[in-house]
Design a protein around this motif. Structure first.
Motif, PDB file in Angstrom:
ATOM      1  N   SER A 128       5.876  -7.809 -24.218  1.00 55.06           N
ATOM      2  CA  SER A 128       5.290  -7.071 -23.305  1.00 55.06           C
ATOM      3  C   SER A 128       6.097  -6.268 -21.950  1.00 55.06           C
ATOM      4  N   SER A 129       6.798  -6.765 -21.932  1.00 56.86           N
ATOM      5  CA  SER A 129       8.505  -6.670 -20.860  1.00 56.86           C
ATOM      6  C   SER A 129       7.958  -5.003 -20.976  1.00 56.86           C
ATOM      7  N   ALA A 130       8.143  -4.367 -22.181  1.00 54.45           N
ATOM      8  CA  ALA A 130       8.815  -3.536 -22.318  1.00 54.45           C
ATOM      9  C   ALA A 130       7.370  -2.162 -22.330  1.00 54.45           C
ATOM     10  N   VAL A 131       5.892  -2.912 -21.567  1.00 54.41           N
ATOM     11  CA  VAL A 131       4.790  -1.714 -21.147  1.00 54.41           C
ATOM     12  C   VAL A 131       4.279  -2.082 -20.484  1.00 54.41           C
ATOM     13  N   LEU A 132       4.369  -3.760 -19.774  1.00 52.97           N
ATOM     14  CA  LEU A 132       4.188  -3.751 -18.949  1.00 52.97           C
ATOM     15  C   LEU A 132       4.939  -3.288 -17.303  1.00 52.97           C
ATOM     16  N   ASP A 133       4.364  -2.322 -16.490  1.00 56.30           N
ATOM     17  CA  ASP A 133       5.120  -2.664 -15.535  1.00 56.30           C
ATOM     18  C   ASP A 133       5.601  -3.434 -13.706  1.00 56.30           C
ATOM     19  N   ARG A 134       3.968  -3.256 -13.405  1.00 52.13           N
ATOM     20  CA  ARG A 134       3.697  -4.560 -12.154  1.00 52.13           C
ATOM     21  C   ARG A 134       2.472  -4.676 -12.740  1.00 52.13           C
ATOM     22  N   ALA A 135       1.673  -5.146 -11.457  1.00 52.66           N
ATOM     23  CA  ALA A 135       0.814  -5.968 -11.466  1.00 52.66           C
ATOM     24  C   ALA A 135      -0.226  -6.955 -10.235  1.00 52.66           C
ATOM     25  N   TYR A 136      -0.909  -5.932  -9.497  1.00 52.19           N
ATOM     26  CA  TYR A 136      -1.342  -6.095  -8.449  1.00 52.19           C
ATOM     27  C   TYR A 136      -2.552  -7.198  -8.006  1.00 52.19           C
ATOM     28  N   VAL A 137      -2.891  -8.724  -7.922  1.00 47.56           N
ATOM     29  CA  VAL A 137      -3.559  -8.954  -7.249  1.00 47.56           C
ATOM     30  C   VAL A 137      -4.132  -8.925  -6.028  1.00 47.56           C
ATOM     31  N   THR A 138      -5.332  -7.789  -6.065  1.00 47.60           N
ATOM     32  CA  THR A 138      -5.466  -7.910  -4.623  1.00 47.60           C
ATOM     33  C   THR A 138      -7.028  -8.050  -4.312  1.00 47.60           C
ATOM     34  N   TYR A 139      -6.936  -9.424  -3.857  1.00 43.92           N
ATOM     35  CA  TYR A 139      -8.651 -10.107  -4.128  1.00 43.92           C
ATOM     36  C   TYR A 139      -8.818  -9.695  -2.798  1.00 43.92           C
ATOM     37  N   SER A 140      -8.350  -9.630  -2.209  1.00 38.66           N
ATOM     38  CA  SER A 140      -9.272  -9.295  -0.465  1.00 38.66           C
ATOM     39  C   SER A 140      -9.005  -7.847  -0.289  1.00 38.66           C
ATOM     40  N   ASN A 141      -9.620  -7.771   0.624  1.00 36.33           N
ATOM     41  CA  ASN A 141      -9.732  -6.378   0.753  1.00 36.33           C
ATOM     42  C   ASN A 141      -8.801  -5.669   1.758  1.00 36.33           C
ATOM     43  N   ALA A 142      -8.438  -6.816   2.396  1.00 36.73           N
ATOM     44  CA  ALA A 142      -6.651  -6.309   3.174  1.00 36.73           C
ATOM     45  C   ALA A 142      -5.868  -5.993   2.423  1.00 36.73           C
ATOM     46  N   ALA A 143      -6.185  -6.869   1.347  1.00 36.85           N
ATOM     47  CA  ALA A 143      -4.739  -6.930  -0.195  1.00 36.85           C
ATOM     48  C   ALA A 143      -5.196  -4.759  -0.484  1.00 36.85           C
ATOM     49  N   LYS A 144      -6.175  -4.921  -0.666  1.00 36.02           N
ATOM     50  CA  LYS A 144      -6.271  -3.585  -1.322  1.00 36.02           C
ATOM     51  C   LYS A 144      -5.757  -2.447  -0.490  1.00 36.02           C
ATOM     52  N   THR A 145      -6.218  -2.901   0.622  1.00 35.73           N
ATOM     53  CA  THR A 145      -5.599  -2.306   1.900  1.00 35.73           C
ATOM     54  C   THR A 145      -4.119  -1.906   1.870  1.00 35.73           C
ATOM     55  N   GLU A 146      -3.378  -3.151   2.430  1.00 33.31           N
ATOM     56  CA  GLU A 146      -1.993  -3.262   2.580  1.00 33.31           C
ATOM     57  C   GLU A 146      -1.463  -2.850   0.871  1.00 33.31           C
ATOM     58  N   CYS A 147      -1.549  -3.659   0.054  1.00 38.43           N
ATOM     59  CA  CYS A 147      -1.140  -3.053  -1.399  1.00 38.43           C
ATOM     60  C   CYS A 147      -0.978  -2.079  -2.225  1.00 38.43           C
ATOM     61  N   LEU A 148      -2.435  -2.021  -1.465  1.00 39.58           N
ATOM     62  CA  LEU A 148      -2.406  -0.556  -3.150  1.00 39.58           C
ATOM     63  C   LEU A 148      -3.288   0.695  -1.676  1.00 39.58           C
ATOM     64  N   GLY A 149      -2.800   1.043  -0.492  1.00 41.06           N
ATOM     65  CA  GLY A 149      -2.822   2.068   0.350  1.00 41.06           C
ATOM     66  C   GLY A 149      -5.162   2.459   0.270  1.00 41.06           C
ATOM     67  N   VAL A 150      -5.887   1.931  -0.440  1.00 38.90           N
ATOM     68  CA  VAL A 150      -6.996   2.152  -0.570  1.00 38.90           C
ATOM     69  C   VAL A 150      -7.121   2.488   1.427  1.00 38.90           C
ATOM     70  N   SER A 151      -7.637   3.084   1.569  1.00 35.79           N
ATOM     71  CA  SER A 151      -8.321   3.475   3.046  1.00 35.79           C
ATOM     72  C   SER A 151      -9.569   2.344   3.185  1.00 35.79           C
ATOM     73  N   ALA A 152      -9.511   1.802   4.803  1.00 39.97           N
ATOM     74  CA  ALA A 152     -10.451   0.941   4.796  1.00 39.97           C
ATOM     75  C   ALA A 152     -11.966   1.929   5.181  1.00 39.97           C
ATOM     76  N   ASP A 153     -11.812   3.025   5.538  1.00 47.34           N
ATOM     77  CA  ASP A 153     -13.307   3.579   5.787  1.00 47.34           C
ATOM     78  C   ASP A 153     -13.521   3.652   3.954  1.00 47.34           C
ATOM     79  N   ILE A 154     -13.043   3.676   2.835  1.00 41.70           N
ATOM     80  CA  ILE A 154     -13.540   3.759   0.986  1.00 41.70           C
ATOM     81  C   ILE A 154     -14.631   2.184   1.420  1.00 41.70           C
ATOM     82  N   ILE A 155     -13.248   0.882   2.138  1.00 44.21           N
ATOM     83  CA  ILE A 155     -14.441   0.024   1.440  1.00 44.21           C
ATOM     84  C   ILE A 155     -15.530  -0.418   2.441  1.00 44.21           C
ATOM     85  N   ASP A 156     -14.583   0.590   4.359  1.00 42.52           N
ATOM     86  CA  ASP A 156     -16.175   0.018   4.861  1.00 42.52           C
ATOM     87  C   ASP A 156     -17.846   0.449   4.405  1.00 42.52           C
ATOM     88  N   THR A 157     -17.759   1.660   3.763  1.00 43.45           N
ATOM     89  CA  THR A 157     -18.275   2.911   3.090  1.00 43.45           C
ATOM     90  C   THR A 157     -18.957   2.538   2.442  1.00 43.45           C
TER      91      THR A 157
END
Length: 178
Positions: free
Chosen positions: A53-82
């Motif tokens: 699987s190392s030939a296929v899976l580059d990486r995985a993020y487990v972004t359980y909290s809203n803060a993690a979605k914003t900090e690790c993936l760059g999801v806008s807080a506005d998207i989450i708030d709205t």
């Protein structure tokens, strides 16, 4: 939750689909990334059960909290708030963020309400959103919302993981098939 294999701590159906994802993406020369929320790394765990699987899976993020979605993936807080973390907009941003922050050809994101709490009239338990982003010539990032039966937290997470694995498959490997 399904039969367990003696070789895996995960249900057979999950491992079998993960094997297809690894084999077909390896043949296609594609790598993948994940952004998981309600599945908590279950999709990545299924993929890493498969030798090679190392030939296929580059990486995985487990972004359980809203803060993690914003900090690790760059999801806008506005998207989450709205729209909320369980929304097409959030899943879309998660997939785009995972693709941008990885070397993968394809990223899939999963966010949902696994229960037993946390549901609402507009987003009942079992509501899960998925998005798929492709790096090269893959067209627009696609996102969809599904409602799973929600009989249990485990059932929702398993159905969501299976759906995410399906999204990781290359375009029909059966193109030459009847």
């Amino acid at each position: 939750m399904g039969q367990m294999s003696g070789d895996s701590a995960l249900p057979n159906a999950l491992v079998a689909l993960a094997r297809r994802v690894v084999e077909e993406n390896r043949r296609a020369g594609r790598t993948v990334a994940l952004a998981e929320s309600c599945t908590g790394g279950l999709v990545a765990a299924a993929l890493t059960e498969i030798p090679g699987s190392s030939a296929v899976l580059d990486r995985a993020y487990v972004t359980y909290s809203n803060a993690a979605k914003t900090e690790c993936l760059g999801v806008s807080a506005d998207i989450i708030d709205t729209f909320g973390a369980v929304s097409i907009a959030c899943a879309w941003a998660m997939a785009e963020g995972a693709l941008k922050r990885s070397r993968a050809d394809l990223a899939v994101a999963i966010s949902g309400v696994a229960g037993p709490d946390g549901g609402s009239a507009s987003k009942p338990v079992g509501t899960v959103v998925f998005a798929r982003a492709l790096r090269e010539g893959g067209g627009e990032t696609e996102a969809e919302m599904k409602l799973f039966d929600g009989q249990s937290r485990a059932a929702v997470r398993m159905e969501a993981a299976l759906c995410a694995l399906e999204l990781l498959l290359p375009p029909q490997a059966s193109e030459g098939a009847p």
